[in-house]
Design a protein around this motif. Sequence first.
Motif, short mmCIF file in Angstrom:
data_model
loop_
_atom_site.label_atom_id
_atom_site.label_comp_id
_atom_site.label_asym_id
_atom_site.label_seq_id
_atom_site.Cartn_x
_atom_site.Cartn_y
_atom_site.Cartn_z
N GLN A 1 0.78 -1.06 -0.05
CA GLN A 1 0.01 0.09 0.12
C GLN A 1 0.98 1.31 0.06
O GLN A 1 0.53 2.20 -0.76
CB GLN A 1 -0.86 -0.05 1.35
N LYS A 2 1.83 1.26 0.82
CA LYS A 2 2.71 2.47 0.88
C LYS A 2 3.50 2.70 -0.49
O LYS A 2 3.77 4.09 -0.92
CB LYS A 2 3.84 2.15 1.94
N ASN A 3 3.84 1.75 -1.19
CA ASN A 3 4.74 2.05 -2.58
C ASN A 3 3.55 2.19 -3.35
O ASN A 3 3.95 2.85 -4.61
CB ASN A 3 5.26 0.31 -2.89
N ARG A 4 2.43 1.99 -3.57
CA ARG A 4 1.24 2.47 -4.43
C ARG A 4 0.98 3.94 -4.18
O ARG A 4 0.58 4.40 -4.94
CB ARG A 4 0.02 1.65 -4.23
N GLN A 5 1.22 4.35 -2.98
CA GLN A 5 0.74 5.64 -2.93
C GLN A 5 1.84 6.98 -3.54
O GLN A 5 3.09 6.54 -3.46
CB GLN A 5 0.91 6.25 -1.27
N PRO A 6 1.31 7.80 -4.04
CA PRO A 6 2.41 8.89 -4.60
C PRO A 6 3.42 9.23 -3.62
O PRO A 6 3.05 9.64 -2.68
CB PRO A 6 1.37 9.93 -5.01
N GLN A 7 4.71 9.28 -4.21
CA GLN A 7 5.59 9.83 -3.42
C GLN A 7 5.88 11.24 -3.09
O GLN A 7 6.55 11.52 -2.18
CB GLN A 7 7.04 9.21 -3.95
N SER A 8 5.24 12.01 -4.04
CA SER A 8 5.35 13.33 -3.95
C SER A 8 4.42 13.97 -2.75
O SER A 8 3.21 13.38 -2.74
CB SER A 8 4.83 14.01 -5.27
#
Length: 114
Positions: free
Chosen positions: A32-39
């Motif tokens: 889930q964390k990796n799917r969230q936009p990093q910006s």
Amino acid sequence: MEQLQQITLETLPKAFMHLLDEVKELKTLLIQKNRQPQSTADQWFDLNELCNYHPDKPKPATVYGWVFASKIPVNKGGKKLRFLKSEIDEWLKQGRKMTLVESSLKAEQYLKNQ
């Protein structure tokens, strides 16, 4: 699960299943964390993007009505309408109705302050 002080042959299957559940949960959280936009930068919407983002999926004519009535936060760049995601999110939250419990607590707090 409580910490197992001593692992015995009888408690080993339960401890193993607990560890498997924990690993699955960690894996799910990482995915889930990796799917969230990093910006962390805010996002701008044009009219059509706003219509798709809004939970009610309003028609552009409806949004124009909101803009004309100053009901929705908007930024104008020339003739184009631009909407800032953080402002839209805050605007949507303002329309939230309190639950009965929240209303009761607010009323009690108000009466205590009188």
